[in-house]
Design a protein around this motif. Structure first.
Motif, short mmCIF file in Angstrom:
data_model
loop_
_atom_site.label_atom_id
_atom_site.label_comp_id
_atom_site.label_asym_id
_atom_site.label_seq_id
_atom_site.Cartn_x
_atom_site.Cartn_y
_atom_site.Cartn_z
N CYS A 24 54.24 10.17 51.08
CA CYS A 24 55.43 10.97 51.33
C CYS A 24 56.47 10.72 50.24
N THR A 25 57.00 11.79 49.67
CA THR A 25 58.01 11.66 48.60
C THR A 25 59.32 12.38 48.93
N LYS A 26 59.35 13.10 50.06
CA LYS A 26 60.57 13.82 50.45
C LYS A 26 61.56 12.84 51.05
N PRO A 38 68.75 16.64 52.49
CA PRO A 38 68.03 16.08 51.34
C PRO A 38 68.90 15.03 50.65
N ALA A 82 59.09 12.72 56.44
CA ALA A 82 59.95 12.45 55.29
C ALA A 82 60.13 10.95 55.22
#
Length: 364
Positions: A24-26, A38, A82
């Motif tokens: 996961c990179t979000k 974000p 996320a």
């Protein structure tokens, strides 16, 4: 029906799932308004394997500075997954057949819950809330069928608000497209259409600089204070408070002179502007929407080395193309229809949000 109150801790447990596989990179954060956003943090060179993974229907919260902020940031995640900073405690519901995550989220969104959280928060500069104190807070738990009914009512209103927000965005995009088609596409500044000319803003606009905060002032709408006060902020379109007397009564728009330099907002009702805000009052009514879009698209830059600032002399000297009256009036009429629709939809959303507050207030 008499509701049973039980400790929140009876229905939830902490989770700590790390991003060890780096799948996961979000990256998201949590605002004081209980929203996931974000993250803008610079993660270059950061070991993301140490970050926590949050998944659908799981909760994240912040227990720090609850007393200072007057709220406990906490929200249920609605997307697939996320990652978040390890500083955020995360938890999930033990058994969704006993307590719906959506129902819990409704309860945690209440202003009454925030007031109780602030009461239990530790004194001092940070005003933190201990996890154990959060778990000890009481929660009314109706039968699961009643929870489903309550959540369904709440989500129906939420869905209407979301649809309205999407409609407003489309209307704003439509207005921009009409402006661009009418005044930008195919327009050659050296060979302007018949009746168009070049001029200066000072020829066609009256500028009024915002003053100090009025002596009669209220943070909220009251019987005596019904006139909005606007500042150079962007939240709630710069709404600062209310007073009893308007300074600007004509249809106009405002420009932020400092801070959010160049930000424009339409003002179609009487208001009072305060420092760092400049009111733009067209000399002719059919110039309102044209100038609003014209200046909004100019990316105005302020002068000054210490802090950027736009001044009235600078604005008065700005070059502007002045279309003929027929084109301006047609565009004014089109934009009036669009703007009325937007304002009506925004008003509906305001009432719907009040309804959401009423629905959550009935949970106690």
């Amino acid at each position: 029906m008499e509701l049973k109150y039980k400790s929140i801790g009876n229905y939830i447990h902490l989770i700590d799932n790390r991003n060890t596989d780096l799948e996961c990179t979000k990256l998201v954060g949590l605002t004081v308004e209980k929203k996931f956003i974000p993250s803008v943090a610079n993660i270059i060179g950061t070991d993301l394997s140490k970050y926590k993974v949050i998944k659908k229907n799981q909760f994240a919260c912040s227990l720090m500075q609850v007393s200072r902020d007057g709220k406990m940031p906490v929200a249920m995640f609605r997307e697939d997954s996320a990652i978040m900073s390890p500083a955020y405690p995360m938890f999930e519901v033990n058994d969704e057949k006993e307590l719906m995550p959506e129902y819990l989220e409704m309860y945690l969104s209440r202003s009454e819950f925030d007031r109780e959280a602030v009461f239990y928060a530790i004194g001092g500069v940070r005003g933190s809330l201990e996890w154990s104190d959060f778990c000890d807070m009481q929660l009314p738990v109706p039968p699961i069928e009643e929870q489903r009914r309550i959540v369904s009512e709440y989500q129906t209103v939420e869905h209407r608000i979301s649809n309205n927000e999407a409609l407003i965005q489309k209307l704003e995009e439509t207005a921009q497209a009409i402006y661009h088609h009418t005044f930008v596409e195919g327009i050659d500044e050296e060979n302007l259409p018949e009746g168009w000319r070049k001029g200066k803003l000072g020829e066609i606009v009256l500028f009024k600089v915002g003053g100090d905060r009025p002596a009669v002032y209220s943070e909220t709408l009251t019987n005596d204070c019904t006139v909005p006060i606007y500042s150079n902020g962007i939240n709630k379109k710069g709404l600062y408070g209310y007073t009893n007397k308007a300074v600007v009564k004509d249809d106009s728009f405002t420009i932020s002179a400092r801070g959010n330099v160049g930000t424009c907002f339409l003002r179609r009702k009487p208001y009072c502007g305060i420092v760092r805000l400049i009111s733009v009052i067209p000399c002719k009514s059919n110039l309102l929407y044209y100038l609003y879009f014209y200046l909004s698209s100019m990316n105005l830059q302020g002068d000054g080395s210490a802090q950027s600032q736009i001044t009235v002399p600078q604005l008065e000297d700005e070059d502007v193309i002045i279309p003929n009256s027929t084109t301006l009036t047609k565009f004014q009429d089109e934009m009036t229809v669009v703007t009325n629709y937007i304002e009506d939809t925004e008003c509906e959303n305001s009432h719907l949000r009040t309804l959401l507050s009423l629905l959550t207030s009935k949970l106690s």
